[in-house]
Design a protein around this motif. Structure first.
Motif, PDB file in Angstrom:
ATOM      1  N   GLU A 224     -10.001  -3.553   3.033  1.00  0.00           N
ATOM      2  CA  GLU A 224     -10.265  -2.966   1.702  1.00  0.00           C
ATOM      3  C   GLU A 224     -11.750  -2.822   1.422  1.00  0.00           C
ATOM      4  N   GLY A 225     -12.505  -2.552   2.463  1.00  0.00           N
ATOM      5  CA  GLY A 225     -13.932  -2.299   2.292  1.00  0.00           C
ATOM      6  C   GLY A 225     -14.745  -3.510   2.700  1.00  0.00           C
TER       7      GLY A 225
ATOM      8  N   GLN B  84      -5.237   4.951   7.334  1.00  0.00           N
ATOM      9  CA  GLN B  84      -6.496   5.572   6.929  1.00  0.00           C
ATOM     10  C   GLN B  84      -7.590   5.327   7.968  1.00  0.00           C
TER      11      GLN B  84
ATOM     12  N   MET C 251      -6.317   1.859  -2.443  1.00  0.00           N
ATOM     13  CA  MET C 251      -7.305   0.802  -2.145  1.00  0.00           C
ATOM     14  C   MET C 251      -7.645   0.037  -3.409  1.00  0.00           C
TER      15      MET C 251
ATOM     16  N   ARG D 114     -24.887   0.031  -7.123  1.00  0.00           N
ATOM     17  CA  ARG D 114     -25.236   1.362  -7.680  1.00  0.00           C
ATOM     18  C   ARG D 114     -24.978   1.390  -9.176  1.00  0.00           C
TER      19      ARG D 114
ATOM     20  N   ARG E 173      -7.318  -3.943  -3.915  1.00  0.00           N
ATOM     21  CA  ARG E 173      -8.480  -4.756  -4.323  1.00  0.00           C
ATOM     22  C   ARG E 173      -8.153  -5.556  -5.582  1.00  0.00           C
TER      23      ARG E 173
ATOM     24  N   TYR F  42      -8.407   7.515  -3.478  1.00  0.00           N
ATOM     25  CA  TYR F  42      -8.693   6.139  -3.059  1.00  0.00           C
ATOM     26  C   TYR F  42      -7.859   5.127  -3.863  1.00  0.00           C
TER      27      TYR F  42
ATOM     28  N   GLY G  70     -14.137   3.273   9.547  1.00  0.00           N
ATOM     29  CA  GLY G  70     -13.289   2.615   8.553  1.00  0.00           C
ATOM     30  C   GLY G  70     -13.971   2.682   7.203  1.00  0.00           C
ATOM     31  N   THR G  71     -15.283   2.417   7.203  1.00  0.00           N
ATOM     32  CA  THR G  71     -16.050   2.399   5.958  1.00  0.00           C
ATOM     33  C   THR G  71     -16.304   3.808   5.436  1.00  0.00           C
TER      34      THR G  71
ATOM     35  N   MET H 216       0.800  -1.243   0.000  1.00  0.00           N
ATOM     36  CA  MET H 216       0.000   0.000   0.000  1.00  0.00           C
ATOM     37  C   MET H 216       0.826   1.282   0.000  1.00  0.00           C
TER      38      MET H 216
ATOM     39  N   HIS I 243     -13.852   0.407 -10.544  1.00  0.00           N
ATOM     40  CA  HIS I 243     -14.252   0.442  -9.131  1.00  0.00           C
ATOM     41  C   HIS I 243     -15.403  -0.540  -8.877  1.00  0.00           C
TER      42      HIS I 243
ATOM     43  N   LYS J 230     -12.419  10.728  -6.558  1.00  0.00           N
ATOM     44  CA  LYS J 230     -11.997   9.564  -5.764  1.00  0.00           C
ATOM     45  C   LYS J 230     -10.566   9.113  -6.064  1.00  0.00           C
TER      46      LYS J 230
ATOM     47  N   GLN K 228     -21.658  -0.778  -3.407  1.00  0.00           N
ATOM     48  CA  GLN K 228     -21.015   0.139  -4.349  1.00  0.00           C
ATOM     49  C   GLN K 228     -21.239  -0.376  -5.768  1.00  0.00           C
TER      50      GLN K 228
ATOM     51  N   LEU L 116     -15.485   6.942   4.755  1.00  0.00           N
ATOM     52  CA  LEU L 116     -14.254   7.743   4.714  1.00  0.00           C
ATOM     53  C   LEU L 116     -14.526   9.231   4.825  1.00  0.00           C
ATOM     54  N   ARG L 117     -15.732   9.622   4.399  1.00  0.00           N
ATOM     55  CA  ARG L 117     -16.009  11.065   4.473  1.00  0.00           C
ATOM     56  C   ARG L 117     -16.123  11.546   5.916  1.00  0.00           C
TER      57      ARG L 117
ATOM     58  N   LYS M 183     -27.754   1.676 -12.175  1.00  0.00           N
ATOM     59  CA  LYS M 183     -27.580   2.716 -13.208  1.00  0.00           C
ATOM     60  C   LYS M 183     -27.601   2.097 -14.595  1.00  0.00           C
TER      61      LYS M 183
HETATM   62  C1  LIG Z   1       6.534  -7.494  -3.907  1.00  0.00           C
HETATM   63  C2  LIG Z   1       6.234  -7.962  -2.560  1.00  0.00           C
HETATM   64  C3  LIG Z   1       4.916  -8.586  -2.383  1.00  0.00           C
HETATM   65  C4  LIG Z   1       4.655  -8.775  -0.975  1.00  0.00           C
HETATM   66  C5  LIG Z   1       3.410  -9.541  -0.732  1.00  0.00           C
HETATM   67  C6  LIG Z   1       3.041  -9.482   0.706  1.00  0.00           C
HETATM   68  C7  LIG Z   1       1.741 -10.074   1.003  1.00  0.00           C
HETATM   69  C8  LIG Z   1       1.237  -9.483   2.248  1.00  0.00           C
HETATM   70  C9  LIG Z   1      -0.170  -9.783   2.481  1.00  0.00           C
HETATM   71  C10 LIG Z   1      -0.790  -8.722   3.292  1.00  0.00           C
HETATM   72  C11 LIG Z   1      -2.224  -8.745   3.086  1.00  0.00           C
HETATM   73  C12 LIG Z   1      -2.924  -7.808   3.937  1.00  0.00           C
HETATM   74  C13 LIG Z   1      -3.245  -6.561   3.211  1.00  0.00           C
HETATM   75  C14 LIG Z   1      -4.272  -5.859   3.974  1.00  0.00           C
HETATM   76  C15 LIG Z   1      -4.364  -4.449   3.544  1.00  0.00           C
HETATM   77  C16 LIG Z   1      -5.583  -3.847   4.095  1.00  0.00           C
HETATM   78  C17 LIG Z   1      -5.485  -2.372   3.993  1.00  0.00           C
HETATM   79  C18 LIG Z   1      -6.790  -1.625   4.266  1.00  0.00           C
HETATM   80  O1  LIG Z   1      -7.778  -2.145   4.649  1.00  0.00           O
HETATM   81  S1  LIG Z   1      -6.700   0.039   3.961  1.00  0.00           S
HETATM   82  C19 LIG Z   1      -8.277   0.710   4.317  1.00  0.00           C
HETATM   83  C20 LIG Z   1      -9.310   0.268   3.344  1.00  0.00           C
HETATM   84  N1  LIG Z   1     -10.528   0.973   3.582  1.00  0.00           N
HETATM   85  C21 LIG Z   1     -11.587   0.843   2.799  1.00  0.00           C
HETATM   86  O2  LIG Z   1     -11.585   0.067   1.868  1.00  0.00           O
HETATM   87  C22 LIG Z   1     -12.714   1.746   3.110  1.00  0.00           C
HETATM   88  C23 LIG Z   1     -13.974   1.377   2.393  1.00  0.00           C
HETATM   89  N2  LIG Z   1     -14.744   2.544   2.094  1.00  0.00           N
HETATM   90  C24 LIG Z   1     -14.682   3.171   0.878  1.00  0.00           C
HETATM   91  O3  LIG Z   1     -13.927   2.766  -0.006  1.00  0.00           O
HETATM   92  C25 LIG Z   1     -15.567   4.372   0.671  1.00  0.00           C
HETATM   93  O4  LIG Z   1     -15.909   5.021   1.801  1.00  0.00           O
HETATM   94  C26 LIG Z   1     -16.859   4.026  -0.082  1.00  0.00           C
HETATM   95  C27 LIG Z   1     -16.432   3.589  -1.467  1.00  0.00           C
HETATM   96  C28 LIG Z   1     -17.630   2.923   0.613  1.00  0.00           C
HETATM   97  C29 LIG Z   1     -17.734   5.264  -0.157  1.00  0.00           C
HETATM   98  O5  LIG Z   1     -16.965   6.373  -0.478  1.00  0.00           O
HETATM   99  P1  LIG Z   1     -17.616   7.837  -0.596  1.00  0.00           P
HETATM  100  O6  LIG Z   1     -16.477   8.751  -0.781  1.00  0.00           O
HETATM  101  O7  LIG Z   1     -18.544   8.083   0.524  1.00  0.00           O
HETATM  102  O8  LIG Z   1     -18.369   7.716  -1.957  1.00  0.00           O
HETATM  103  P2  LIG Z   1     -19.924   7.485  -2.292  1.00  0.00           P
HETATM  104  O9  LIG Z   1     -20.418   6.167  -1.799  1.00  0.00           O
HETATM  105  O10 LIG Z   1     -20.730   8.681  -1.955  1.00  0.00           O
HETATM  106  O11 LIG Z   1     -19.801   7.382  -3.867  1.00  0.00           O
HETATM  107  C30 LIG Z   1     -19.661   8.517  -4.690  1.00  0.00           C
HETATM  108  C31 LIG Z   1     -19.211   8.048  -6.051  1.00  0.00           C
HETATM  109  O12 LIG Z   1     -17.835   7.677  -6.001  1.00  0.00           O
HETATM  110  C32 LIG Z   1     -17.661   6.408  -6.581  1.00  0.00           C
HETATM  111  N3  LIG Z   1     -16.492   5.785  -5.967  1.00  0.00           N
HETATM  112  C33 LIG Z   1     -16.298   5.414  -4.685  1.00  0.00           C
HETATM  113  N4  LIG Z   1     -15.065   4.899  -4.544  1.00  0.00           N
HETATM  114  C34 LIG Z   1     -14.475   4.971  -5.767  1.00  0.00           C
HETATM  115  C35 LIG Z   1     -13.197   4.606  -6.248  1.00  0.00           C
HETATM  116  N5  LIG Z   1     -12.276   4.042  -5.445  1.00  0.00           N
HETATM  117  N6  LIG Z   1     -12.938   4.833  -7.541  1.00  0.00           N
HETATM  118  C36 LIG Z   1     -13.856   5.365  -8.364  1.00  0.00           C
HETATM  119  N7  LIG Z   1     -15.084   5.734  -7.953  1.00  0.00           N
HETATM  120  C37 LIG Z   1     -15.384   5.546  -6.674  1.00  0.00           C
HETATM  121  C38 LIG Z   1     -18.955   5.682  -6.300  1.00  0.00           C
HETATM  122  O13 LIG Z   1     -19.113   4.567  -7.162  1.00  0.00           O
HETATM  123  C39 LIG Z   1     -19.961   6.795  -6.520  1.00  0.00           C
HETATM  124  O14 LIG Z   1     -20.194   6.905  -7.895  1.00  0.00           O
HETATM  125  P3  LIG Z   1     -21.632   7.378  -8.400  1.00  0.00           P
HETATM  126  O15 LIG Z   1     -22.593   6.285  -8.037  1.00  0.00           O
HETATM  127  O16 LIG Z   1     -21.965   8.640  -7.728  1.00  0.00           O
HETATM  128  O17 LIG Z   1     -21.434   7.483  -9.877  1.00  0.00           O
END
Ligand SMILES: CCCCCCCCCCCCCCCCCC(=O)SCCNC(=O)CCNC(=O)[C@H](O)C(C)(C)COP(=O)(O)OP(=O)(O)OC[C@H]1O[C@@H](n2cnc3c(N)ncnc32)[C@H](O)[C@@H]1OP(=O)(O)O
Ligand SMILES: Cc1cc2nc3c(=O)[nH]c(=O)nc-3n(C[C@H](O)[C@H](O)[C@H](O)COP(=O)(O)OP(=O)(O)OC[C@H]3O[C@@H](n4cnc5c(N)ncnc54)[C@H](O)[C@@H]3O)c2cc1C
Length: 669
Positions: A432-433, A149, A289, A444, A293, A286, A155-156, A117, A382, A283, A441, A158-159, A448
């Motif tokens: 990651e959500g 973050q 993330m 929606r 994903r 983001y 966590g969910t 990340m 997304h 966005k 998400q 973000l706003r 649409k």
């Molecule tokens: C080389 C070496 C390799 C090494 C390998 C090693 C392996 C290691 C393994 C380790 C594994 C572990 C890893 C773990 C990592 C975890 C890290 C985390 O969790 S970090 C934390 C993770 N945390 C989370 O994941 C938090 C989850 N929450 C969220 O992501 C957001 O709050 C939300 C998406 C739920 C809402 O967001 P909000 O701002 O309130 O937005 P609205 O709902 O109002 O939507 C408005 C409009 O925006 C649109 N839109 C939204 N997002 C995106 C986007 N990305 N893009 C584009 N569009 C997007 C949406 O569709 C809508 O469109 P429309 O309909 O209007 O057209």
């Protein structure tokens, strides 16, 4: 030459017998999965690791307490960094990823979030000057970073994050601050004890006006002493369900000042005099993330295939019960129930692994466009990733749990390796959500799509099947329609009818005066179902296309059996939707089930060869049950004897507590 390349002298004859039955070359299937030269490089890396004791565990990692686990992984990290380039090409993500899996297994390692990340966030969101300044140092590991973050309270949503970054024009600095307890950063991996820098997500304020969450590079520990910097409170959040080698942490900022240029400024900018320039898409912050994903699909699939390797190999050396009385005890893999739970897990593993490659390629293509300011396909990406991370994390979790149960009592022991795999993999439903949120998400986007169709607007390629209203009858068994096509069309129908129904309900409730938000919440469960059916269709289509592209006939035929099992299983699992609108009748669903049971029989002789071809070494597998040589019982005994509780015949705690109690009880007689 036997087709299975893993046959060795001294192996359990029951597993050798399985390998002799292979109808395809396991080496060729490995090449199909990994490509050349990676398939060969993976073997060479595994062999090198075995020669270097500093990269191996002294004792099974599950016997260790948390502090020792964390220390071991830090020690091995240094060994990898010092000598790893002799073993693998550090510039190859695939080779390095394989080395990491061999040395550290699944439970986390000190650089995981740095690579997964922190660096991707800088690569995608820092401007060229910042990238030039930070990336070489981060790559050389002059410092270790994480992605901070999530907060204690949010966590969910973000706003609603509460951490603030207030611009001070006078000094041209941002002041990072944690205003409440619920604003503590909570969960970031490797934050607790390892990282000395973070990408912190905070609400940007300029002249009292909020501009929403943005990313900032903040130093949290001294580069020489590793002591927290002034104004920083930081620590580990404590033991978790899994990933206990990982020091997920908490973090508080008390008016911490950072230079203006520490805000990541590729997409949004703040000028020296405090003028804010927004990104081309709201966005874009983001982005890290989105990267995870896209990447996690293959990581999760890898865990399913490891669990399937263990359970399938073990099921060929474990004998229990008779199918025909008097004919002797059979390998448990002869039972249809065992085949059903394991081969469907295997099929999901292969499907998710190969589709994961496609997702990664798609991500890379769109990320490159975004880098150059073209955000046209970001909404599609997304939506797809929101669905994919949810389906793959949840269904992989179910598959792994089936593998564990299929190993009976020994599956419950850490000797199987599967409990830890499950604990690590299932976290993917949350990080990651959270899945329910991400499915919505995607919903929606689907709703649409139906509305766009009603207005005669063009649909993206992914949604074009929504227009195929002539697909309204299950065509299984019809002449000219092969099984695969009939099943894909059935999955299209399931997805289309489910999305149409829920959209119609939403529209009708709103027409009756209910607000859009309330109508949504009243239909949220059905919306998540629509999202699932769409994603499962997408996976099925993508898996089919991938198998069809295979040129090697024997390998295509071997993977076609797996593909067909996957498709029949998906259709049977969602068959209730086929009755909606009279698309199918129960005889037709019975035909799909029959096809599925026949495929189990067909796959049975090759079962061990499929998992052998996936080529996970014993070092990485860390499982007594899944050993390549099948010599399970002797090694289970050795494993149990090496357990720290058996170091003394009489445990000091027994002497101290139980013995006096028992002796006192005796003396009362
Ligand atoms: C080389 C070496 C390799 C090494 C390998 C090693 C392996 C290691 C393994 C380790 C594994 C572990 C890893 C773990 C990592 C975890 C890290 C985390 O969790 S970090 C934390 C993770 N945390 C989370 O994941 C938090 C989850 N929450 C969220 O992501 C957001 O709050 C939300 C998406 C739920 C809402 O967001 P909000 O701002 O309130 O937005 P609205 O709902 O109002 O939507 C408005 C409009 O925006 C649109 N839109 C939204 N997002 C995106 C986007 N990305 N893009 C584009 N569009 C997007 C949406 O569709 C809508 O469109 P429309 O309909 O209007 O057209
Ligand atoms: C192993 C692990 C590693 C992590 N690593 C990191 C990291 O490196 N960096 C980092 O910043 N974070 C990290 N996280 C945090 C992780 O990203 C969040 O836990 C995750 O995004 C879920 O948010 P939450 O904990 O606030 O859950 P909540 O949102 O509180 O979810 C609780 C319940 O509420 C429901 N819910 C919430 N909102 C809605 C809604 N709008 N509609 C319907 N239902 C809703 C959810 O579906 C869920 O059932 C990690 C978490 C874990 C478990």
């Amino acid at each position: 030459m036997p087709l299975n390349h893993l046959i060795r002298d001294g192996d359990n004859p029951d597993i050798t017998e399985e390998r002799q039955k292979a109808t395809f070359s396991t080496e060729e299937l490995a090449i199909e999965i990994y490509g050349e030269p990676l398939a060969q490089r993976r073997r060479e890396i595994s062999a090198e690791v075995l020669k270097r004791p500093e990269l191996l565990d002294d004792c099974p990692h599950v016997f260790l307490d948390r502090t020792t686990k964390v220390e071991n992984s830090m020690k091995k990290t240094v060994a990898v960094m010092e000598k790893g380039s002799e073993i693998c090409d550090f510039t190859s993500r695939e080779e390095l990823g394989h080395l990491v899996c061999e040395v550290f297994g699944d439970d986390g390692f000190p650089l995981s979030i740095h690579f997964v990340m922190f660096l991707p966030a800088i690569q995608g969101q820092a401007d060229d000057e910042q990238a030039e300044q930070w990336i070489p140092r981060a790559m050389r590991l002059e410092f270790i970073g994480t992605y901070a973050q999530t907060e204690l309270g949010h966590g969910t949503n973000l706003r609603a994050l509460e951490t603030t970054a207030t611009y001070d024009k006078r000094t041209q600095e941002f002041i990072l601050h944690t205003p409440t307890v619920s604003a503590y950063k909570w969960w970031p991996g490797n934050l607790g004890k390892t990282a000395n820098y973070v990408i912190a997500n905070a609400q940007l304020y300029i002249d009292g006006k909020s501009h929403g969450p943005h990313n900032f590079l903040v130093q949290i520990r001294d580069e020489n002493t590793h002591q927290p910097m002034p104004g920083i409170t930081v620590g580990d959040i404590g033991p978790k369900f899994g990933l206990n080698t990982n020091d997920n942490g908490f973090l508080r900022f008390d008016h911490v000042r950072i230079p203006r240029r520490n805000m990541l400024m590729r997409h949004s900018k703040v000028s020296a005099d405090g003028v804010y320039s927004p990104p081309v898409h709201p966005k874009l912050s983001y982005g890290a993330m989105i990267f995870v994903r896209a990447t996690m699909i293959r990581m999760l699939a890898h865990v399913v295939l490891k669990a399937a390797t263990i359970a399938i190999r073990y099921s060929c050396v474990r004998r229990q019960g008779e199918i025909k009385t008097g004919n002797g005890e059979v390998k448990i893999l002869e039972y249809q129930t065992q085949q059903h739970r394991l081969f469907t897990a295997l099929a999901r593993g292969f499907a998710y692994r190969l589709v994961g490659d496609e997702v990664k390629n798609l991500y890379e293509k769109i990320a490159e466009e975004v880098k150059h300011g073209n955000v046209e396909q970001l909404a599609d990406l997304h939506a797809l990733l929101s669905g994919m991370k949810s389906i793959v994390s949840y269904d992989s979790g179910k598959a792994i749990e089936q593998c564990r149960m299929a190993c009976g009592g020994h599956g419950y022991s850490h000797a199987s390796g599967i409990p830890e795999m499950y604990a690590v993999e299932i976290a993917g439903c949350t990080y990651e959500g959270e899945n329910m949120v991400m499915l919505q998400q995607q919903a929606r986007y689907l709703v649409k799509g139906i509305h766009r169709l009603a207005h005669g607007e063009e649909l993206s390629t992914m949604l074009q099947y929504l227009a195929n209203t002539s697909n309204n009858k299950f065509r299984i068994g019809e002449s000219g329609v092969d099984l695969e096509n009939a099943l894909i069309l059935a999955l299209e129908y399931i997805a289309r009818s489910t999305i149409e129904r829920v959209t119609a309900r939403l529209d009708s409730l709103q027409n009756k005066g209910l607000s859009a938000e309330n109508a949504w919440n009243e239909n949220a469960v059905e919306l998540t179902r629509a999202s699932r059916t769409h994603t499962r269709l997408w996976i099925a289509r993508c898996f089919r296309d991938r198998v069809h592209r295979i040129e090697n006939h024997a390998i295509r035929s071997a993977l076609t059996d797996i593909l067909e099992l996957f498709l029949t299983y998906e259709v049977v699992d969602m068959s209730q939707y086929l009755y909606q609108g009279g698309y199918a009748n129960s005889d037709q669903v019975a035909q799909v089930k029959d096809a599925m049971y026949k495929l189990l029989e067909k796959i049975r002789p090759n079962a061990v060869s499929y998992v052998d071809a996936y080529e996970v070494s014993d070092t990485e597998l860390r499982s007594v049950l899944g050993r390549r040589d099948g010599n399970v019982y002797d090694n289970l005994l050795k494993w149990a004897k090496s357990n720290p509780l058996n170091r003394t015949e009489v445990l000091p705690a027994v002497e101290k507590h139980l013995m006096p109690m028992m002796l006192a009880a005796k003396s009362k007689l």
